[in-house]
Scaffold this motif. Structure first.
Motif, PDB file in Angstrom:
ATOM      1  N   ILE A   7       0.811  -1.221   0.000  1.00  0.00           N
ATOM      2  CA  ILE A   7       0.000   0.000   0.000  1.00  0.00           C
ATOM      3  C   ILE A   7       0.845   1.272   0.000  1.00  0.00           C
ATOM      4  N   LEU A   8       2.156   1.161  -0.165  1.00  0.00           N
ATOM      5  CA  LEU A   8       3.023   2.338  -0.127  1.00  0.00           C
ATOM      6  C   LEU A   8       3.200   2.935  -1.515  1.00  0.00           C
ATOM      7  N   ASP A   9       3.524   4.235  -1.546  1.00  0.00           N
ATOM      8  CA  ASP A   9       3.824   4.923  -2.797  1.00  0.00           C
ATOM      9  C   ASP A   9       5.323   5.085  -3.008  1.00  0.00           C
ATOM     10  N   GLY A  10       6.101   5.043  -1.948  1.00  0.00           N
ATOM     11  CA  GLY A  10       7.550   5.195  -2.039  1.00  0.00           C
ATOM     12  C   GLY A  10       8.202   4.592  -0.817  1.00  0.00           C
ATOM     13  N   ALA A  11       9.531   4.470  -0.840  1.00  0.00           N
ATOM     14  CA  ALA A  11      10.227   3.838   0.279  1.00  0.00           C
ATOM     15  C   ALA A  11      11.618   4.448   0.433  1.00  0.00           C
ATOM     16  N   VAL A  12      12.109   4.413   1.669  1.00  0.00           N
ATOM     17  CA  VAL A  12      13.475   4.789   1.996  1.00  0.00           C
ATOM     18  C   VAL A  12      14.189   3.521   2.431  1.00  0.00           C
ATOM     19  N   CYS A  13      15.197   3.127   1.676  1.00  0.00           N
ATOM     20  CA  CYS A  13      15.977   1.928   2.019  1.00  0.00           C
ATOM     21  C   CYS A  13      17.226   2.375   2.765  1.00  0.00           C
ATOM     22  N   ILE A  14      17.391   1.883   3.989  1.00  0.00           N
ATOM     23  CA  ILE A  14      18.507   2.288   4.836  1.00  0.00           C
ATOM     24  C   ILE A  14      19.586   1.202   4.789  1.00  0.00           C
ATOM     25  N   LEU A  15      20.815   1.629   4.552  1.00  0.00           N
ATOM     26  CA  LEU A  15      21.952   0.704   4.510  1.00  0.00           C
ATOM     27  C   LEU A  15      22.904   1.014   5.647  1.00  0.00           C
ATOM     28  N   ASP A  16      23.484  -0.019   6.195  1.00  0.00           N
ATOM     29  CA  ASP A  16      24.531   0.126   7.198  1.00  0.00           C
ATOM     30  C   ASP A  16      25.820   0.491   6.467  1.00  0.00           C
ATOM     31  N   GLY A  17      26.378   1.654   6.761  1.00  0.00           N
ATOM     32  CA  GLY A  17      27.594   2.088   6.079  1.00  0.00           C
ATOM     33  C   GLY A  17      28.787   1.216   6.358  1.00  0.00           C
ATOM     34  N   VAL A  18      28.732   0.399   7.402  1.00  0.00           N
ATOM     35  CA  VAL A  18      29.827  -0.513   7.719  1.00  0.00           C
ATOM     36  C   VAL A  18      29.630  -1.858   7.023  1.00  0.00           C
ATOM     37  N   ALA A  19      28.432  -2.418   7.140  1.00  0.00           N
ATOM     38  CA  ALA A  19      28.164  -3.741   6.571  1.00  0.00           C
ATOM     39  C   ALA A  19      27.826  -3.683   5.087  1.00  0.00           C
ATOM     40  N   GLY A  20      27.415  -2.519   4.577  1.00  0.00           N
ATOM     41  CA  GLY A  20      27.080  -2.414   3.156  1.00  0.00           C
ATOM     42  C   GLY A  20      25.710  -2.981   2.849  1.00  0.00           C
ATOM     43  N   VAL A  21      25.545  -3.465   1.628  1.00  0.00           N
ATOM     44  CA  VAL A  21      24.283  -4.062   1.195  1.00  0.00           C
ATOM     45  C   VAL A  21      24.232  -5.494   1.701  1.00  0.00           C
ATOM     46  N   GLU A  22      23.371  -5.738   2.682  1.00  0.00           N
ATOM     47  CA  GLU A  22      23.270  -7.063   3.285  1.00  0.00           C
ATOM     48  C   GLU A  22      22.169  -7.878   2.610  1.00  0.00           C
ATOM     49  N   ALA A  23      22.143  -9.172   2.938  1.00  0.00           N
ATOM     50  CA  ALA A  23      21.278 -10.098   2.202  1.00  0.00           C
ATOM     51  C   ALA A  23      19.796  -9.767   2.358  1.00  0.00           C
ATOM     52  N   GLN A  24      19.355  -9.452   3.569  1.00  0.00           N
ATOM     53  CA  GLN A  24      17.938  -9.142   3.763  1.00  0.00           C
ATOM     54  C   GLN A  24      17.563  -7.835   3.083  1.00  0.00           C
ATOM     55  N   THR A  25      18.539  -6.934   2.904  1.00  0.00           N
ATOM     56  CA  THR A  25      18.285  -5.716   2.136  1.00  0.00           C
ATOM     57  C   THR A  25      17.928  -6.070   0.702  1.00  0.00           C
ATOM     58  N   GLU A  26      18.658  -7.022   0.118  1.00  0.00           N
ATOM     59  CA  GLU A  26      18.336  -7.470  -1.237  1.00  0.00           C
ATOM     60  C   GLU A  26      16.927  -8.061  -1.291  1.00  0.00           C
ATOM     61  N   GLN A  27      16.576  -8.810  -0.242  1.00  0.00           N
ATOM     62  CA  GLN A  27      15.247  -9.431  -0.215  1.00  0.00           C
ATOM     63  C   GLN A  27      14.146  -8.380  -0.277  1.00  0.00           C
ATOM     64  N   VAL A  28      14.196  -7.396   0.613  1.00  0.00           N
ATOM     65  CA  VAL A  28      13.130  -6.385   0.648  1.00  0.00           C
ATOM     66  C   VAL A  28      13.210  -5.469  -0.570  1.00  0.00           C
ATOM     67  N   TRP A  29      14.405  -5.278  -1.120  1.00  0.00           N
ATOM     68  CA  TRP A  29      14.541  -4.444  -2.312  1.00  0.00           C
ATOM     69  C   TRP A  29      13.803  -5.078  -3.487  1.00  0.00           C
ATOM     70  N   HIS A  30      13.983  -6.366  -3.684  1.00  0.00           N
ATOM     71  CA  HIS A  30      13.325  -7.040  -4.797  1.00  0.00           C
ATOM     72  C   HIS A  30      11.823  -7.183  -4.535  1.00  0.00           C
ATOM     73  N   GLN A  31      11.420  -7.295  -3.273  1.00  0.00           N
ATOM     74  CA  GLN A  31       9.987  -7.295  -2.971  1.00  0.00           C
ATOM     75  C   GLN A  31       9.370  -5.956  -3.357  1.00  0.00           C
ATOM     76  N   ALA A  32      10.075  -4.859  -3.091  1.00  0.00           N
ATOM     77  CA  ALA A  32       9.576  -3.544  -3.483  1.00  0.00           C
ATOM     78  C   ALA A  32       9.550  -3.398  -5.004  1.00  0.00           C
ATOM     79  N   SER A  33      10.478  -4.064  -5.690  1.00  0.00           N
ATOM     80  CA  SER A  33      10.500  -3.988  -7.150  1.00  0.00           C
ATOM     81  C   SER A  33       9.275  -4.655  -7.766  1.00  0.00           C
ATOM     82  N   THR A  34       8.762  -5.708  -7.124  1.00  0.00           N
ATOM     83  CA  THR A  34       7.574  -6.377  -7.667  1.00  0.00           C
ATOM     84  C   THR A  34       6.368  -5.446  -7.668  1.00  0.00           C
ATOM     85  N   TYR A  35       6.325  -4.476  -6.766  1.00  0.00           N
ATOM     86  CA  TYR A  35       5.245  -3.493  -6.734  1.00  0.00           C
ATOM     87  C   TYR A  35       5.632  -2.180  -7.430  1.00  0.00           C
ATOM     88  N   ASN A  36       6.851  -2.140  -8.022  1.00  0.00           N
ATOM     89  CA  ASN A  36       7.318  -0.963  -8.763  1.00  0.00           C
ATOM     90  C   ASN A  36       7.297   0.289  -7.894  1.00  0.00           C
TER      91      ASN A  36
END
Length: 926
Positions: free
Chosen positions: A169-198
């Motif tokens: 039900i969202l129109d936009g999102a802010v994806c927060i990354l840990d500047g130390v750990a970088g792009v972590e695996a669960q970040t990829e998961q939620v990123w691709h879930q958001a891509s399915t809803y464009n």
């Protein structure tokens, strides 16, 4: 004096903190007051007379956003700063102290993690949005106040469904990354879930104040792992080039922002010339960042190219407004590879949050700018805006009754559709149900059209029931403000609905009748898919008298969280609670015992296995002949069971009455002698069937009976998987006039399928042809983050002790959102695929990223000073049973540094030795 007459103070609460700049009107005294300076002194204010804040903000100045990220990336900490700087709170909550606004559950504060999504509303910049005011066209959007509906989502993989229904039900999102750990695996998961809803997203690199933070490396990981072009809008400002993190340099406005005070409210701005004097190296890097930003935008937006030539090809002369406009166009209208705006900060140190809020208003879309919401009405799918214009209803009626050149009939259809549309007062999607001890059941809705008003009659098109909406609320985490209406594009709560569930469509009509006019009674927004559970545990009441209370509590829990499932074992009579993971079931147990006060105990966590056939059963014909509710019922059916593989099995007969694929099984219904025809209204008919039956009800009854039989395997009692059942209905021998009902057909299909499954074990006609069944277990995709020193021990543990298979080392393989079963083909539109998956990877060397002043390597958020001990990533496939309790074991192997995430890949057959060991454990034979 007027304040004393109008207001009275109550002792505690947080909801009224947003009232400080709200217009208060007292009709009883005839007084109007626009501001009360005294209001900030009181913790909660309540008016004696009607108090109705201005919540129906201009849609152009409304933002529905979510905070998504890997666990412990700083989502809740960033949310707390947003609330503080917007004026919603007067102090900053701390996750470690358990004083945050959005993490209000006791379990969340005890564990320091987000378990359920929380909705909250505030204005940015502070101050109520004035829709009547004409904004300066040259000023950025963030110059005028916006209404922000924010949802803070969980980061733990066990609560994936909570993220899914929020993203829906969202129109936009802010994806927060840990500047130390970088792009972590669960970040990829939620990123691709958001891509399915464009969903358009911006990235905020957090925790840049910590040792080992690497902004440049994180930017390159965004390109390689998230599949987008990073548009670096800010670069970090380290004091002296390699000192402490003190601010950011803004490549859009060409200025430096330095935070002077500990609370982050005082920000000093430096022009480019001042920045050259104070931090010459940073000033030069800011110029390079601006050049890279303009060059990147020029590759995706023609308008910025024209502006660039108008500025005589000077990258620094392009105005900030032109760059913001180009970023917004690329973010909202871009096709193929998307641009990802990237911002920097350190939320815990109160640095960088205000510019992030500005970017939310400047770049993310309003409800009007989102793609047309997908709906289904009368079997026709399309967009909601097409429905409101009347085109979709005309198309639906033309499909039901084709018009061949008759303009009068077509004109009548248009008139009827317009009349029906005028009666549609509001349409919304229920995306979450929560049980509040004081307020009762709260149904969170997103309104997509019109408005939902207090006391309006809401028709649930999924359940075909009508309910009155006695109260409407605007939620502020666990506090609420009662409102009269929830308008289009807004998120609110309906109190008192007894039947609404997650994913239901609620329709309100001006006629206020129990059932809306056709075809509005079939209008459904795209529902929310629920992933299947893989863990289960037994739940037992303390006494027989507590059993009813236990089931009532479980029903409340399941209504809140549809990713939980409850089943009853037919052999033992045990009640089994299934969920997405260990923590998920642990939280469910705590809610049952502590919140719902159920006197129950939960057994140990088990694995949800499946059973599959090893061969064909042969056709089995069964006649169901008995009384149902005092009425004689008789029907027959023939069933054949065989193995099914979606990739290798031959396609079923295309002339089949229906082909349904669900839960890893395929049900094929054959009825070649029914002589099915389609009438003028588009309805299937058969002259062979009795008047009490129609083709659609026969199809549904046979499918439901077969599904019920497949829920229990013949040998191990686990649900069947990878099974194809072919049901054959012969009218001459299976239909008995008025005695054949849908209930009888369903019972006959279940009886025939169960018997065919039993024949897999012992065929009464041919004992040698009994292929039997075998167990299947869930196989998990596991990504483990580890350091070089622990690599050998972890790889040996996975491949030898746990029976896993190492897929790769140090390859950026994104975890996609997979499920164990193919969705059933109903009114649910075909799930969208991630548009970025099939594109070629981006070369990180072609991506602009500022140099990192600190070159230490990191593993899972911990700094590793030794450059000879770099981070490693292991991708493996491991049986789920071996991953129960794995986190503790991994930490012992890696000195506490290792982390992992996993997602379900598929069910796989067990070997004979492994099956024997699992069965012995299930029976308690250790």
């Amino acid at each position: 004096m007027a304040t004393a007459l109008l207001l009275r103070v109550r002792e505690s609460g947080r909801a009224a903190r947003c009232f400080g700049q709200t217009r208060v009107k007292c009709w009883t005294l005839g007084l109007v007051s626009n501001s009360f300076p005294e209001i900030s002194r009181y913790p909660k204010i309540q008016c004696f007379s009607t108090f109705q804040p201005r919540l129906q903000a201009d849609l152009d100045r409304t933002r529905n956003i979510g905070i998504i990220a890997h666990i412990d990336a700083g989502k809740t900490t960033t949310t707390e700063r947003m609330l503080y700087y917007s004026g919603f709170t007067r102090r900053i909550g701390d996750v470690d102290e358990g004083s945050t606004v959005t993490d209000f559950l006791p379990a969340e504060r005890a564990r320091g993690i987000t378990i359920q999504s929380a909705a909250i509303t505030f204005h940015w910049p502070p101050g109520e949005s004035n829709a009547a005011a004409q904004p300066n066209p040259q000023a950025p959007r963030s110059a005028s106040s916006h209404l922000v509906n924010l949802i803070d989502t969980p980061g733990h993989a066990d609560f994936t469904f909570e993220v899914l229904r929020s993203l829906r039900i969202l129109d936009g999102a802010v994806c927060i990354l840990d500047g130390v750990a970088g792009v972590e695996a669960q970040t990829e998961q939620v990123w691709h879930q958001a891509s399915t809803y464009n969903i358009p997203r911006i990235v905020y690199v957090n925790k840049l104040d910590r040792d080992g933070a690497a902004f440049g490396r994180t930017v390159r990981e965004v390109a390689s792992r998230l599949g987008g072009w990073p548009a670096v809008c800010q670069i970090p400002w380290f004091k002296g080039g390699n000192g402490s993190f003190v601010g950011v340099a803004d490549a859009i406005n060409m200025q430096g922002l330095r935070w002077e005070t500990s609370d982050g409210k005082s920000v000093k701005r430096f022009s480019l010339q001042e920045l050259d004097e104070a931090e010459h190296q940073l000033g030069q890097e800011l110029r390079r960042a601006r050049i890279a930003l303009v060059e990147l935008l020029s590759e995706h937006d023609e308008t910025i190219v024209e502006k660039f030539f108008e500025c005589e090809e000077d990258h620094l002369a392009v105005s900030p407004g032109d760059i913001l406009g180009s970023l917004r166009r690329c973010l909202l209208e871009g096709t193929g590879r998307k641009i990802i705006p990237i911002f920097a900060g350190a939320s815990f140190r109160n640095i960088g949050v205000q510019p992030l809020l500005d970017s939310v208003a400047d770049l993310l879309p309003s409800p009007k700018e989102t793609p047309d919401p997908e709906v289904s009405i009368g079997g026709v799918r399309g967009g909601l805006r097409r429905l409101l214009s009347g085109d979709l209803i005309v198309e639906q009626k033309e499909k039901a009754a084709p018009v061949k050149g008759k303009q009068k009939k077509k004109a009548a259809m248009v008139a009827d559709s317009q009349s029906a549309i005028k009666q549609l007062q509001g349409c919304g999607l229920a995306f979450k149900v929560a049980n509040d001890a004081k307020r009762g059941v709260l149904v969170y809705i997103r309104v997509y059209s019109g408005s939902i008003d207090r006391n309006s009659l809401l028709y649930n098109t999924n359940l075909n029931v009508s309910e009155r909406a006695p109260r409407l609320l605007k939620m502020y985490a666990n506090d609420a403000l009662e409102v009269d209406s929830i308008g289009e594009g807004q998120i609110g709560v309906v109190v008192g609905l007894k039947h609404a569930r997650t994913g239901d469509t609620l329709v309100a009509c001006s006629t206020n009748k129990q059932v809306p006019p056709e075809p509005l009674d079939t209008l459904q927004l795209r529902p929310i898919d629920v992933p299947p559970p893989v863990f289960f545990a037994s739940v037992e009441p303390h006494s027989l008298g507590e059993e009813k209370r236990m089931h009532e509590s479980l029903n409340l829990l399941l209504r809140e969280d549809p990713s939980l499932h409850v089943s009853i074992d037919e052999d033992s009579g045990q009640t089994l609670l299934s969920g997405m993971g260990e923590l998920h079931l642990e939280i469910a147990r705590d809610r049952l015992i502590n919140d719902l006060k159920a006197k129950v105990s939960m057994g140990r966590i088990e694995i949800g296995y499946r059973e599959c056939p090893l061969g064909q059963s042969g056709p089995v014909t069964k006649i169901f002949d008995r009384e149902i509710a005092g009425r004689k019922s008789k029907a027959g059916c023939t069933a054949l069971v065989e193995p099914f593989d979606p990739e290798t099995s031959p396609a079923p007969d295309p002339s089949a009455l229906s082909i349904q694929t669900a839960n890893g099984n395929q049900i094929v219904v054959l009825a070649p002698e029914l002589q099915i025809q389609t009438n003028k209204k588009g309805i299937e008919e058969s002259p062979i069937l009795p008047l009490t039956l129609d083709v659609d009800s026969v199809r549904t009854a046979l499918q439901n009976g077969c599904i019920a039989a497949l829920a229990r395997g013949p040998q191990f009692t686990f649900p069947m998987h990878n099974t194809r059942v072919t049901l054959t209905l012969t009218p001459e021998s299976h239909i008995f006039g008025a005695e054949t009902t849908t209930s009888a057909l369903s019972a006959a299909a279940r009886l025939a399928t169960s018997t065919a499954l039993s024949n897999l074990l012992s065929n009464p006609f041919n004992a040698a042809a009994s292929p039997g069944t075998c167990l299947m277990e869930p196989l998990m995709n596991v990504i483990i983050s580890i350091d070089e020193a622990s690599l050998g021990a972890v790889v040996h543990d996975i491949s030898s002790s746990r029976g896993g298979h190492i897929v790769s080392l140090d390859e950026d393989l994104p975890i996609t959102s997979t499920t164990l079963s193919t969705p059933t083909e109903e009114i649910n539109p075909t799930p969208e695929t991630d548009p970025e998956v099939d594109l070629p990877p981006i070369d990180p060397l072609k991506v602009y990223a500022p140099p990192d002043p600190f070159q230490s390597f990191t593993v899972a958020g911990a700094s590793v000073a030794d450059s000879g001990n770099p981070p490693r990533t292991i991708t493996a496939r491991v049986p789920l049973k071996e991953m129960v309790g794995y986190l503790k074991h991994l930490r012992s192997l890696s000195a506490g540094r290792g982390t992992f995430v996993m997602s379900v890949d598929r069910f796989e057959r067990m070997s004979a030795n492994r099956q024997k060991a699992v069965l012995m454990e299930l029976r308690g034979e250790f």
